[in-house]
Design a protein around this motif. Structure first.
Motif, PDB file in Angstrom:
ATOM      1  N   ARG A 165      15.454  46.601  68.161  1.00  0.00           N
ATOM      2  CA  ARG A 165      14.038  46.324  68.376  1.00  0.00           C
ATOM      3  C   ARG A 165      13.765  45.613  69.698  1.00  0.00           C
ATOM      4  N   ARG A 204       9.472  31.616  54.360  1.00  0.00           N
ATOM      5  CA  ARG A 204      10.752  32.306  54.484  1.00  0.00           C
ATOM      6  C   ARG A 204      11.838  31.309  54.856  1.00  0.00           C
ATOM      7  N   ASN A 239       9.816  45.140  60.997  1.00  0.00           N
ATOM      8  CA  ASN A 239      10.412  45.029  62.337  1.00  0.00           C
ATOM      9  C   ASN A 239      11.903  45.329  62.235  1.00  0.00           C
TER      10      ASN A 239
HETATM   11  C1  PEP Z   1      10.452  41.737  60.098  1.00  0.00           C
HETATM   12  O1  PEP Z   1      11.628  41.980  60.310  1.00  0.00           O
HETATM   13  O2  PEP Z   1       9.574  42.624  59.996  1.00  0.00           O
HETATM   14  C2  PEP Z   1       9.990  40.338  59.974  1.00  0.00           C
HETATM   15  C3  PEP Z   1       8.765  40.040  59.614  1.00  0.00           C
HETATM   16  O3  PEP Z   1      10.896  39.365  60.300  1.00  0.00           O
HETATM   17  P1  PEP Z   1      11.291  38.964  61.807  1.00  0.00           P
HETATM   18  O4  PEP Z   1      10.371  39.684  62.732  1.00  0.00           O
HETATM   19  O5  PEP Z   1      11.154  37.483  61.884  1.00  0.00           O
HETATM   20  O6  PEP Z   1      12.706  39.441  61.887  1.00  0.00           O
END
Ligand code: PEP
Ligand code: MG
Length: 762
Positions: free
Chosen positions: A674, A543, A663
């Motif tokens: 979150r 990524r 997430n």
């Molecule tokens: C997500 O958002 O689910 C993800 C895998 O990316 P990150 O947790 O790094 O934002």
């Protein structure tokens, strides 16, 4: 409990849902009291009281600014601690809070029939988060008597939220200081004759045994690891094992000063067994009751005073590893024994560390041997292949950190620093708690050769089910590549590069400014290559940078990061890289190098995409950087509802795969931050709206022949995997420790679907 703005609440009025108000510790005690378990009575000064204190004093900005330091620099860290603690302690306690504390203390004394000593325990509201094994670093103040002393203790608890260990771990766990709040549990003191901890399951393997650690005096000696406790193992109310330790010190209340102090254990008690058989069984039974109540294995602190058993606190065990312990077992000449604190087997050269100035002697793969580890040793612990300590039990610093690092550890050996010699080669079996002379081959090695010896035991004993849906693994630090590989995953569904960059502790801008962009590119190549090598030829989706401003600000050179009102909705992900194209181009230079080196298994994944324009622009920049976009696998993360709803337009733009970042998708779909524990109860990856978006995207992608995957935390939950397989997802990427269970669930679900289809035909 009602009323979110209450400054103080009685423990009996508290329930588990009150964590944001009373913290994990307070909520757990409230639950236990309501189950009629023997918990000392008391009350909680709520997190709202602490917030009121900060707000009334008007110190928030100064406080958080003062915490923005390089936490790997011990001096800066100590300065930040002194500043923050000083600031908290210097403020006057608002009258409203002080009056409430006084009246509750008086009422407690009345209930107990006279003035009582109390313990003031910090109860951080973030403690129940997964990262929390480290969040609970705040202090407890014991033997507090009188309202004035109690007010001081409450303020000291608040200050302890900013201890060096707590600051360090929060930064490392990327948990913003602003999000952490603290409540203070005030409870009648138990003057323990003996005390300790109890795990209602094995804390790493999850085996159905209860482990009790016990020492003389107050339990702080066991929890802090300053004594090697007795260790009893109980199963089905039968004592399987009693290891009696030599207990050198105990923490007691000084009769004159009424303060706690560390004293030497009287000679006749040093080697005496702390708990009688009846006491062990009674505790084990209480442990089972607590576990039954919570429906989860528990880590319990207990104490015995005048023959009365008390439970002081309970929290879920977060360290149990799925499947069997890794690394096989070792056999040979045992030269030292202790407690198996983190499973696995490793050989290496002993490095005995007596002071921080000698930490550099620990090189990659060495075995760190010390009396007891401290947070400043974490970098050296990371380099170590195993850790051995003289002191400590299963909850000590060395044990907790080793388990999180996946490094084998034996603690509480009493004499490792005396018995072992510098540079001597030994083998550590962190499951059995043994240290062997020399580099011993693991038992499994003889059977299956080098490869298998490095693999998890579960892998060696079970065959991997073949699944049509690929099961991949997430990796964040290149050091974890080997552990990830051992899961035999079908590839890496998410390699986050920001952890590599945060690990450099130098902001990419510093490299750019100093004309050292090549060095930066080489670092990226090195990190990505480690993972791509481990999995070749299986795919590794890397990524591009998802750099939130608040996280990058902490790095050297990160002071220019803008302050954002809400960094989660701000400059991160692809939107940032498309503005700061100098960063994106360096990442692309790294990809180009890797492709030229022959790593054709690397895919490029773009985070936080919300409009097809972003995909188009990113591809243009890739072409400008010399990347053959026809050959490279390119995909996007679906983590904003917008991109899910117009997935057809992304498909038209041209892409090979999408991966659900649940997430973020959950937080943006439900408007639930979150990282905000105040709304954590609303955070639900299985919310019908989230599932509907996912199902829609999978359907559209399947029609177009675009692969779909998931790399958010939800993919590590077997029940989510089950639904996604039924929806027709192409792959699932889980955390290292979840790959095996997810794979089993995927296999079972696929079989069930085939059977169902067959039955329908009949
Ligand atoms: C997500 O958002 O689910 C993800 C895998 O990316 P990150 O947790 O790094 O934002
Ligand atoms: Mg994300």
């Amino acid at each position: 409990m009602s009323g979110k703005d209450k400054l103080i609440v009685w423990l009996e009025d508290v329930r588990n849902t009150d964590i944001p108000i009373v913290g994990g510790k307070g909520a757990s005690l409230g639950e236990m009291i309501n189950e009629q378990l023997p918990v000392p009575g008391g009350f909680v000064v709520t997190a709202q009281a602490f917030r009121k204190f900060i707000d009334d004093a008007g110190i928030a900005d100064r406080l958080f600014k003062g915490l923005e330091v390089d936490v790997d620099d011990q001096k800066e860290l100590a300065k930040a601690e002194a500043f923050a603690k000083g600031l908290i302690k210097d403020q006057p306690m608002p009258k409203e809070i002080a009056d409430a504390v006084r009246s509750h203390y008086e009422e407690l004394c009345r209930r107990e029939g006279g003035e009582v000593y109390v313990a003031a325990r910090s109860s951080a509201t973030a403690e129940d988060l997964p990262e929390a094994s480290f969040a609970g670093q705040q202090e407890t103040f014991l033997n507090v008597k009188g309202a004035d002393e109690l007010l001081k203790a409450v303020q000291n608890c608040w200050a302890s939220l900013y201890g060096a260990r707590a600051i360090y771990y929060r930064v490392k766990q990327k948990f913003p200081h602003e999000m952490v709040n603290i409540a203070v549990v005030v409870q009648k003191m138990v003057d323990a004759d003996s005390a300790g901890v109890m795990f209602t399951r094995h804390p790493t393997t999850g085996d159905n045994i209860e482990i009790i650690e016990a020492a003389w005096g107050l339990g702080e000696a066991v929890v802090s690891g300053s004594v090697s406790p007795d260790n009893y193992v109980v199963k089905n109310n039968k004592i399987l094992q009693s290891k009696v330790a030599t207990k050198e010190i105990m923490i007691v209340r000084d009769k004159k000063t009424r303060k706690t102090r560390k004293i030497e254990v009287p000679a006749e008690k040093k080697n005496a067994q702390v708990l009688s058989k009846d006491e062990i069984i009674k505790l084990a039974k209480l442990g089972k009751l607590v576990e039954e109540h919570y429906g989860k294995p528990q880590d319990i602190e207990w104490a015995i005073q005048n023959g009365e058993t008390y439970l002081l606190q309970s929290r879920p065990i977060t360290t149990i590893q799925k499947g069997e312990a890794k690394g096989g077992k070792a056999s040979g000449e045992i030269i030292l024994e202790g407690l198996g604190a983190s499973p696995g087997v490793a050989s290496g050269k002993v490095k005995i560390i007596k002071g921080m100035d000698t930490l550099d002697r620990v090189l990659e793969g060495d075995i760190l041997v010390t009396k007891m580890t401290t947070p400043d040793m974490v970098p050296a612990m990371k380099r170590s292949s195993a850790i051995i300590t003289d002191e400590g039990g299963l909850t000590c610093h060395a044990a907790i950190v080793s388990r999180e690092l996946g490094t084998p550890a034996v603690v509480g050996t009493k004499e490792a620093t005396k018995v072992l010699q510098d540079e001597q080669v030994v083998t550590v079996d962190g499951e059995m708690g043994r240290v062997f002379l020399g580099a011993i081959k693991k038992e499994a090695q003889a059977v299956k050769g080098e490869e298998a010896a490095a693999a998890p035991k579960a892998v060696m004993t079970k065959t991997k089910p073949i699944t049509a849906t690929e099961v991949k693994v997430n990796v964040s630090i290149p050091e974890a590549a080997e552990r990830a590989k051992q899961t035999m995953a079908d590839g890496v569904g998410l390699l986050r590069i920001e952890h590599m960059i945060l690990g450099l502790n130098t902001h990419p801008d510093v490299y750019i400014r100093n004309g050292k962009s090549n060095e930066y590119v080489d670092e990226l190549v090195k990190g990505i290559r480690t993972v791509a090598d481990a999995f070749y030829p299986r795919p590794v989706w890397v990524r591009t940078l998802d750099a939130p401003t608040d996280e990058f600000r902490a790095m050297k050179g990160g002071e220019n990061e803008p302050y954002e009102h809400n960094p989660m909705l701000g400059m991160r992900g692809i939107r940032r890289d498309l503005r700061e194209t100098q960063h994106f181009k360096l990442e692309m230079a790294a990809f180009k190098k890797l492709y030229e080196m022959g790593y054709d298994n690397i895919g490029i994944m773009l985070p936080l995409v919300q409009h097809p324009y972003e995909l188009r622009r990113a591809k243009e920049l890739m072409v400008e950087s010399g990347i053959d976009i026809e050959k490279a696998e390119i995909g996007i993360m679906v983590e904003i509802p917008a991109s899910a709803l117009i997935i057809d337009e992304f498909i038209k733009e041209g892409l090979d795969f999408v991966s659900f970042g649940t997430n973020d998708l959950t937080q943006y779909t439900l408007a639930v931050d979150r990282n905000n524990e105040l709304v954590a109860d609303l955070y639900n990856e299985l919310h019908p709206a989230v599932l509907k978006l996912i199902e829609y995207v999978i359907g559209e992608c399947n029609k177009a022949g675009v692969k779909t995957s998931i790399c958010g935390q939800a993919g590590s939950r077997p029940e989510v995997a089950k639904r996604l397989v039924a929806m027709g997802i192409t792959s699932i990427s889980a955390n290292i420790d979840a790959v095996e269970t997810v794979r089993e669930m995927v296999a079972r679900t696929e079989h069930a679907l085939i059977l169902e289809a067959a039955r329908k035909k009949l």
